[in-house]
Design an enzyme around this catalytic site. Structure first.
Site, PDB file in Angstrom:
ATOM      1  N   GLU A 270      26.774  34.439  50.151  1.00  0.00           N
ATOM      2  CA  GLU A 270      26.615  35.440  51.425  1.00  0.00           C
ATOM      3  C   GLU A 270      26.453  36.826  51.125  1.00  0.00           C
ATOM      4  OE1 GLU A 270      29.766  35.064  54.265  1.00  0.00           O
ATOM      5  OE2 GLU A 270      29.250  32.910  54.808  1.00  0.00           O
TER       6      GLU A 270
ATOM      7  N   GLU B 114      18.570  30.281  40.472  1.00  0.00           N
ATOM      8  CA  GLU B 114      18.489  31.393  39.571  1.00  0.00           C
ATOM      9  C   GLU B 114      19.804  31.236  38.585  1.00  0.00           C
ATOM     10  OE1 GLU B 114      16.558  34.939  40.953  1.00  0.00           O
ATOM     11  OE2 GLU B 114      15.502  33.778  42.281  1.00  0.00           O
ATOM     12  N   TYR B 115      19.664  32.066  37.336  1.00  0.00           N
ATOM     13  CA  TYR B 115      20.865  32.180  36.622  1.00  0.00           C
ATOM     14  C   TYR B 115      21.730  30.651  36.508  1.00  0.00           C
ATOM     15  CZ  TYR B 115      19.816  36.767  37.246  1.00  0.00           C
ATOM     16  OH  TYR B 115      19.309  38.052  37.569  1.00  0.00           O
TER      17      TYR B 115
ATOM     18  N   MET C 107       7.849  34.382  39.381  1.00  0.00           N
ATOM     19  CA  MET C 107       8.436  35.663  39.700  1.00  0.00           C
ATOM     20  C   MET C 107       8.412  36.783  38.920  1.00  0.00           C
ATOM     21  SD  MET C 107      12.227  34.061  41.474  1.00  0.00           S
ATOM     22  CE  MET C 107      12.458  33.179  39.704  1.00  0.00           C
ATOM     23  N   THR C 108       6.933  37.266  39.060  1.00  0.00           N
ATOM     24  CA  THR C 108       6.580  38.264  38.042  1.00  0.00           C
ATOM     25  C   THR C 108       6.742  39.677  38.894  1.00  0.00           C
ATOM     26  OG1 THR C 108       4.366  37.409  39.000  1.00  0.00           O
ATOM     27  CG2 THR C 108       4.795  36.777  36.663  1.00  0.00           C
TER      28      THR C 108
ATOM     29  N   GLU D 203      10.316  42.684  39.115  1.00  0.00           N
ATOM     30  CA  GLU D 203      11.637  43.271  38.777  1.00  0.00           C
ATOM     31  C   GLU D 203      11.901  43.580  37.337  1.00  0.00           C
ATOM     32  OE1 GLU D 203      15.108  43.364  40.797  1.00  0.00           O
ATOM     33  OE2 GLU D 203      13.331  44.239  41.559  1.00  0.00           O
TER      34      GLU D 203
ATOM     35  N   TRP E 119       6.867  38.737  47.575  1.00  0.00           N
ATOM     36  CA  TRP E 119       8.075  38.694  47.868  1.00  0.00           C
ATOM     37  C   TRP E 119       8.203  40.280  47.873  1.00  0.00           C
ATOM     38  CZ3 TRP E 119      12.625  36.222  48.507  1.00  0.00           C
ATOM     39  CH2 TRP E 119      13.517  37.035  48.751  1.00  0.00           C
TER      40      TRP E 119
END
Length: 426
Positions: free
Chosen positions: A172, A215-216, A278-279, A281, A403
């Site tokens: 959350e 992710e992670y 996720m290209t 950040e 995104w």
């Protein structure tokens, strides 16, 4: 479609006469807040009409589209404010076609949260093949944690944008829970229950695919993660649903770090129908000032990805945001603020900042002073988006994925309208 970079003395009225495009159209296509003020270095998308039509009493979107051999969604793409207002005022001029040839048909996805402003989303949806709704979580008892997705599903249907369900281990507070992901990957019975719940939701709500966004992931969970993707495909593919898996931006198979190690490009690619790179950040909240998605770095990810995954499975991630940093940057102290690409130009205008362009990163930026402190902002514009689509085309990728769709970015959609036929699946 042309790209014009504003020079000293340019005004919208002068550019209107030069390119044969109305001031209103230039203003709308570029989301310009104040038509009286352009900033030096600001990039403008210029869609030159090849055919126009003046609306008559009794006309509808469908009747005008039929008259010119267009699908109604194409007429809306060429006049995107119709998606927001739906108003056909007699005497209004509509763009039917633009100068220049379309490059190809392309697949476009965008992510949205349920709290998205409806007008912002409606403007974007005509240009979407898919809209991925963020997102469903799960409990350790195998129940889904729902999201308020129905309003987006209903709105997407009006513009033939197919909804994609998203499943993740996000909490959350917006962070990915590695422990929860481990619990799922280590428990086959839990996986079965979660995916049975996913299937039920997809069947009842009209979803067309599942986006797996974990992710992670701990390195020791790599095989469990891969097996979960395979199980998802085994359960969902027979119903005609596809699996899309989100991948961290790797440049080699041996790249270290919790974000990267479990994302085995070759194995994930073989188990998924499509993947998202996720290209973005590189420039991020806690990092030093730089482009969010520098083209040189994005290219390295694409070059590695196509060596492991068929190009026609790959969607290139496209950021619809930027950041502003207060200088000097101090690691661990300075936190950048996220800003919209359209708002970035407004911010530059507010401070009288000249917009510059970094050719290596293929990204715009500007500097300004506020409160006695220097600031720098990096963002995306039609030039940087165009460069990324040139990369998509050069490697013959499936398409692009935004995104996200939470903020307006009108000139991006003008770019799409002028260059691509958008694939629609419903």
């Amino acid at each position: 479609m042309l790209i014009h970079v504003v020079k000293q003395g340019d005004t919208l009225w002068k550019l209107s006469r030069r390119y044969g495009v109305s001031v209103e159209r230039l203003t709308s296509d570029n989301g310009i807040a104040d038509p009286r003020r352009l900033m030096i270095g600001q990039a403008l998308a210029v869609l030159q009409p090849a055919q126009v039509y003046t609306v008559r009493r009794g006309d509808t979107v469908d009747s005008i589209a039929r008259r010119f051999g267009l699908a109604p969604i194409e007429l809306i793409q060429n006049n995107p404010d119709l998606a927001v207002t739906g108003v056909l005022r007699p005497g209004r001029t509509l763009s039917i076609r633009f100068e220049g040839e379309k490059r190809r048909t392309i697949t476009i996805n965008g992510y949205a949260y349920p709290h998205v402003q409806r007008a912002v989303l409606a403007y974007a949806l005509p240009f979407m093949t898919y809209v991925t709704i963020f997102g469903y979580g799960f409990t350790l008892q195998g129940e889904l944690i729902p999201t308020e997705d129905q309003p987006i599903i209903d709105l997407a249907a009006r513009f033939q944008a197919a909804p994609v369900m998203l499943l993740s281990s996000i909490t959350e507070d917006g962070t990915f829970d590695s422990g929860k992901a481990s619990a799922l990957f280590e428990n086959p019975a839990l996986q079965e229950k979660v995916l049975d719940e996913v299937l039920a939701v997809m069947l009842s709500k009209g979803y067309v695919g599942l986006d797996i966004d974990f992710e992670y992931i701990r390195p020791e969970d790599t095989q469990g993660y891969l097996d979960f993707i395979s199980l998802a495909a085994e359960k969902l593919n027979p119903y005609g649903f596809f699996i899309n898996t989100d991948l961290a931006p790797k440049t080699s198979a041996v790249q270290r770090g919790l974000l990267y190690e479990a994302h085995d490009y070759a194995q994930v690619g073989s188990r998924s129908d499509t993947v998202l790179l996720m290209t973005y950040e590189w420039g991020h909240t806690g990092g030093p000032p730089m482009a969010v998605a520098p083209l040189d770095m994005v290219r390295q990810v694409v070059e590695y990805a196509v060596s492991e995954i068929p190009a026609k499975k790959i969607m290139l991630g496209l950021p619809n945001y930027g950041y502003v940093w207060r200088l000097p940057f101090e690691r661990g102290v300075t936190l950048a603020a996220s800003i919209g690409n359209q708002y970035a130009v407004t911010l530059a205008a507010r401070h009288g900042a000249e917009i510059q362009f970094d050719n290596e990163a293929a990204s715009p930026f500007f500097r300004y002073y506020s409160g006695g402190k220097e600031h720098v902002a990096w963002f995306e514009d039609v030039r940087s988006i165009s460069a990324k689509f040139e990369l998509i085309d050069a490697y013959d990728l499936l398409g692009g994925s935004y995104w996200n769709l939470m903020r307006p970015f009108n000139q991006n959609f003008a770019f799409l309208s002028g260059n691509y036929q958008i694939r629609k699946v419903q």
